[in-house]
Design a protein around this motif. Structure first.
Motif, PDB file in Angstrom:
ATOM      1  N   VAL A  28      59.243  44.893  46.394  1.00  0.00           N
ATOM      2  CA  VAL A  28      60.634  45.293  46.671  1.00  0.00           C
ATOM      3  C   VAL A  28      61.388  44.162  47.370  1.00  0.00           C
ATOM      4  CG1 VAL A  28      62.076  46.914  47.973  1.00  0.00           C
ATOM      5  CG2 VAL A  28      60.067  47.745  46.731  1.00  0.00           C
ATOM      6  N   GLY A  29      60.703  43.481  48.279  1.00  0.00           N
ATOM      7  CA  GLY A  29      61.340  42.373  48.988  1.00  0.00           C
ATOM      8  C   GLY A  29      61.797  41.253  48.075  1.00  0.00           C
ATOM      9  N   SER A  30      61.140  41.087  46.921  1.00  0.00           N
ATOM     10  CA  SER A  30      61.523  40.013  46.000  1.00  0.00           C
ATOM     11  C   SER A  30      62.897  40.260  45.369  1.00  0.00           C
ATOM     12  CB  SER A  30      60.471  39.838  44.900  1.00  0.00           C
ATOM     13  OG  SER A  30      60.526  40.889  43.945  1.00  0.00           O
ATOM     14  N   PHE A  31      63.444  41.453  45.552  1.00  0.00           N
ATOM     15  CA  PHE A  31      64.790  41.766  45.078  1.00  0.00           C
ATOM     16  C   PHE A  31      65.816  41.741  46.212  1.00  0.00           C
ATOM     17  CE2 PHE A  31      61.900  43.711  42.056  1.00  0.00           C
ATOM     18  CZ  PHE A  31      62.480  43.437  40.831  1.00  0.00           C
ATOM     19  N   ALA A  32      65.390  41.362  47.413  1.00  0.00           N
ATOM     20  CA  ALA A  32      66.237  41.501  48.594  1.00  0.00           C
ATOM     21  C   ALA A  32      66.836  40.184  49.061  1.00  0.00           C
ATOM     22  CB  ALA A  32      65.431  42.138  49.722  1.00  0.00           C
ATOM     23  N   GLY A  33      67.035  39.242  48.140  1.00  0.00           N
ATOM     24  CA  GLY A  33      67.597  37.952  48.534  1.00  0.00           C
ATOM     25  C   GLY A  33      68.984  38.042  49.119  1.00  0.00           C
ATOM     26  N   ALA A  34      69.739  39.066  48.756  1.00  0.00           N
ATOM     27  CA  ALA A  34      71.086  39.222  49.318  1.00  0.00           C
ATOM     28  C   ALA A  34      71.037  39.581  50.794  1.00  0.00           C
ATOM     29  CB  ALA A  34      71.857  40.301  48.546  1.00  0.00           C
ATOM     30  N   ALA A  35      69.948  40.219  51.207  1.00  0.00           N
ATOM     31  CA  ALA A  35      69.814  40.635  52.603  1.00  0.00           C
ATOM     32  C   ALA A  35      69.196  39.549  53.472  1.00  0.00           C
ATOM     33  CB  ALA A  35      68.970  41.908  52.690  1.00  0.00           C
ATOM     34  N   HIS A  36      68.262  38.781  52.896  1.00  0.00           N
ATOM     35  CA  HIS A  36      67.582  37.746  53.680  1.00  0.00           C
ATOM     36  C   HIS A  36      67.010  36.715  52.709  1.00  0.00           C
ATOM     37  CE1 HIS A  36      64.687  35.790  56.371  1.00  0.00           C
ATOM     38  NE2 HIS A  36      65.389  36.305  57.371  1.00  0.00           N
ATOM     39  N   PRO A  37      67.073  35.405  53.038  1.00  0.00           N
ATOM     40  CA  PRO A  37      66.557  34.376  52.117  1.00  0.00           C
ATOM     41  C   PRO A  37      65.071  34.496  51.835  1.00  0.00           C
ATOM     42  CG  PRO A  37      67.130  33.426  54.256  1.00  0.00           C
ATOM     43  CD  PRO A  37      67.698  34.797  54.231  1.00  0.00           C
ATOM     44  N   ALA A  38      64.321  35.199  52.682  1.00  0.00           N
ATOM     45  CA  ALA A  38      62.907  35.426  52.372  1.00  0.00           C
ATOM     46  C   ALA A  38      62.757  36.190  51.068  1.00  0.00           C
ATOM     47  CB  ALA A  38      62.235  36.188  53.518  1.00  0.00           C
ATOM     48  N   GLY A  39      63.774  36.996  50.725  1.00  0.00           N
ATOM     49  CA  GLY A  39      63.735  37.707  49.452  1.00  0.00           C
ATOM     50  C   GLY A  39      63.740  36.767  48.272  1.00  0.00           C
ATOM     51  N   ASP A  40      64.542  35.691  48.352  1.00  0.00           N
ATOM     52  CA  ASP A  40      64.557  34.709  47.274  1.00  0.00           C
ATOM     53  C   ASP A  40      63.268  33.904  47.237  1.00  0.00           C
ATOM     54  OD1 ASP A  40      66.949  35.413  46.177  1.00  0.00           O
ATOM     55  OD2 ASP A  40      68.102  33.753  47.001  1.00  0.00           O
ATOM     56  N   MET A  41      62.646  33.696  48.398  1.00  0.00           N
ATOM     57  CA  MET A  41      61.334  33.039  48.412  1.00  0.00           C
ATOM     58  C   MET A  41      60.313  33.903  47.684  1.00  0.00           C
ATOM     59  SD  MET A  41      58.153  33.139  50.073  1.00  0.00           S
ATOM     60  CE  MET A  41      58.422  33.922  51.663  1.00  0.00           C
ATOM     61  N   SER A 233      66.930  34.544  41.275  1.00  0.00           N
ATOM     62  CA  SER A 233      67.162  34.674  42.709  1.00  0.00           C
ATOM     63  C   SER A 233      68.617  35.051  42.979  1.00  0.00           C
ATOM     64  CB  SER A 233      66.834  33.360  43.431  1.00  0.00           C
ATOM     65  OG  SER A 233      67.736  32.344  43.027  1.00  0.00           O
ATOM     66  N   HIS A 234      68.849  35.666  44.129  1.00  0.00           N
ATOM     67  CA  HIS A 234      70.222  36.036  44.505  1.00  0.00           C
ATOM     68  C   HIS A 234      71.094  34.788  44.634  1.00  0.00           C
ATOM     69  CE1 HIS A 234      73.607  37.806  46.631  1.00  0.00           C
ATOM     70  NE2 HIS A 234      73.452  36.891  47.567  1.00  0.00           N
ATOM     71  N   ALA A 235      70.550  33.729  45.242  1.00  0.00           N
ATOM     72  CA  ALA A 235      71.350  32.527  45.484  1.00  0.00           C
ATOM     73  C   ALA A 235      71.829  31.886  44.186  1.00  0.00           C
ATOM     74  CB  ALA A 235      70.543  31.522  46.302  1.00  0.00           C
ATOM     75  N   LEU A 236      70.964  31.804  43.175  1.00  0.00           N
ATOM     76  CA  LEU A 236      71.387  31.179  41.921  1.00  0.00           C
ATOM     77  C   LEU A 236      72.306  32.077  41.116  1.00  0.00           C
ATOM     78  CD1 LEU A 236      68.595  28.970  40.346  1.00  0.00           C
ATOM     79  CD2 LEU A 236      70.599  28.353  41.645  1.00  0.00           C
ATOM     80  N   ARG A 237      72.089  33.380  41.181  1.00  0.00           N
ATOM     81  CA  ARG A 237      73.021  34.279  40.496  1.00  0.00           C
ATOM     82  C   ARG A 237      74.406  34.199  41.138  1.00  0.00           C
ATOM     83  NH1 ARG A 237      71.801  39.225  41.355  1.00  0.00           N
ATOM     84  NH2 ARG A 237      69.902  39.038  42.601  1.00  0.00           N
ATOM     85  N   ARG A 238      74.441  34.031  42.446  1.00  0.00           N
ATOM     86  CA  ARG A 238      75.729  33.880  43.149  1.00  0.00           C
ATOM     87  C   ARG A 238      76.385  32.549  42.795  1.00  0.00           C
ATOM     88  NH1 ARG A 238      76.815  32.638  48.996  1.00  0.00           N
ATOM     89  NH2 ARG A 238      78.923  33.400  49.411  1.00  0.00           N
TER      90      ARG A 238
END
Length: 296
Positions: A28-41, A233-238
């Motif tokens: 679940v955390g792997s989808f949480a990049g918007a909340a914390h950069p650890a999600g994108d990791m 990742s959230h960062a690249l989609r953004r």
């Protein structure tokens, strides 16, 4: 079964539940990049996390419906990523060669030949150092318009172009270098980007600094680089959303860590395009040759 045996069974079940919950939290955390950069990791390792979680949870003490629901979700997440490896993308008229040189790579003659043979119009480079800077000099006759920008006191990011340059951009310390290129089809920005690893490094600060600059460019942008991020990742989609770009090519690995293949080198353009891997040629990253659509 005696009391000791029953206690061991209960302890074993608690361990199974605990490990199942931990794996579920990582998934679940792997989808949480918007909340914390650890999600994108975690997103970079979503496939192995999902696979291990799916296999584990099937044999866990969870209720039947919950076990198989979680397994199906994991398989769907894996399938969504794997499917990107089989999607064909039409090529565009602008050819971009992307390469992380590797800081200690001092044997760049073969790389120079590969770049020339590729027919590239634009070259984006990362980890340009005193050890491999001869590459830029070797390519100057073919790519007379060049710029570079310091990421650290020992490494730079660079852009080379066959076509005349009308402007430059440099975001010192944040991994962005660019040329405003006057191509036969029109003027656009050619950007080389070296992204930080999502966490625990300073990627959030880097994105905060560079995204407004990239989104505010007055011409279309082609952004190539070692992003140190997977495309889901959230960062690249953004980044893609704010810059109005799409990733070129089907999914393929450009780097390995702990033996695991990762797609972290990319080329983004307004109309996307095709892409193919090139050899490592002294680097720990594969090169990428993309044929992109800049003007839609």
């Amino acid at each position: 079964m005696d009391r000791k045996g029953r206690g061991m069974v209960k302890a074993g079940r608690r361990w199974l539940w605990g490990i199942s919950l931990l794996l579920g939290a990582l998934f679940v955390g792997s989808f949480a990049g918007a909340a914390h950069p650890a999600g994108d990791m975690l997103a970079a390792f979503r496939i192995p996390i999902a696979l291990i979680f799916a296999l584990w949870v099937i044999w866990s003490p969870w209720p039947y419906w919950l076990r198989w629901s979680a397994a199906v979700l994991c398989l769907a997440a894996m399938g969504q990523i794997v499917a990107q490896s089989f999607v064909a993308h039409p090529p565009g008229p602008v050819t971009v060669y992307q390469k992380n040189l590797r800081f200690g790579n001092d044997g760049t003659e073969a790389l120079a030949e590969d770049i020339r043979a590729s027919g590239a119009d634009i070259v984006a480079l990362q980890e340009v150092t005193s050890r491999n800077a001869a590459l830029l000099r070797d390519l100057r006759a073919d790519f007379p318009y060049q710029t570079s920008c310091a990421l650290t006191d020992w490494a730079r990011v660079a852009v080379l172009s066959r076509w005349p340059a009308e402007g430059e951009i440099c975001v010192t310390g944040y991994g962005v270098s660019g040329l405003q290129v006057a191509s036969p089809g029109g003027t656009f920005w050619a950007i080389s980007l070296h992204g930080f690893w999502p966490w625990p490094y300073d990627q959030p600060e880097q994105m905060q600094q560079i995204l407004p600059i990239l989104a505010g460019l007055d011409e279309p942008a082609v952004i190539a680089g070692d992003f140190n991020m997977v495309p889901w990742s959230h960062a690249l989609r953004r980044l893609a959303a704010l810059t109005g770009t799409s990733r070129a090519g089907a999914l393929f690995s450009s780097f390995r860590t702990f033996g695991m293949p990762l797609p972290i080198d990319h080329v983004y353009a307004p109309g996307g395009g095709s892409a193919e891997p090139r050899g490592r040629l002294g680097s720990d990253h594969a090169g990428i040759l993309a044929r992109v659509v800049v003007f839609e």
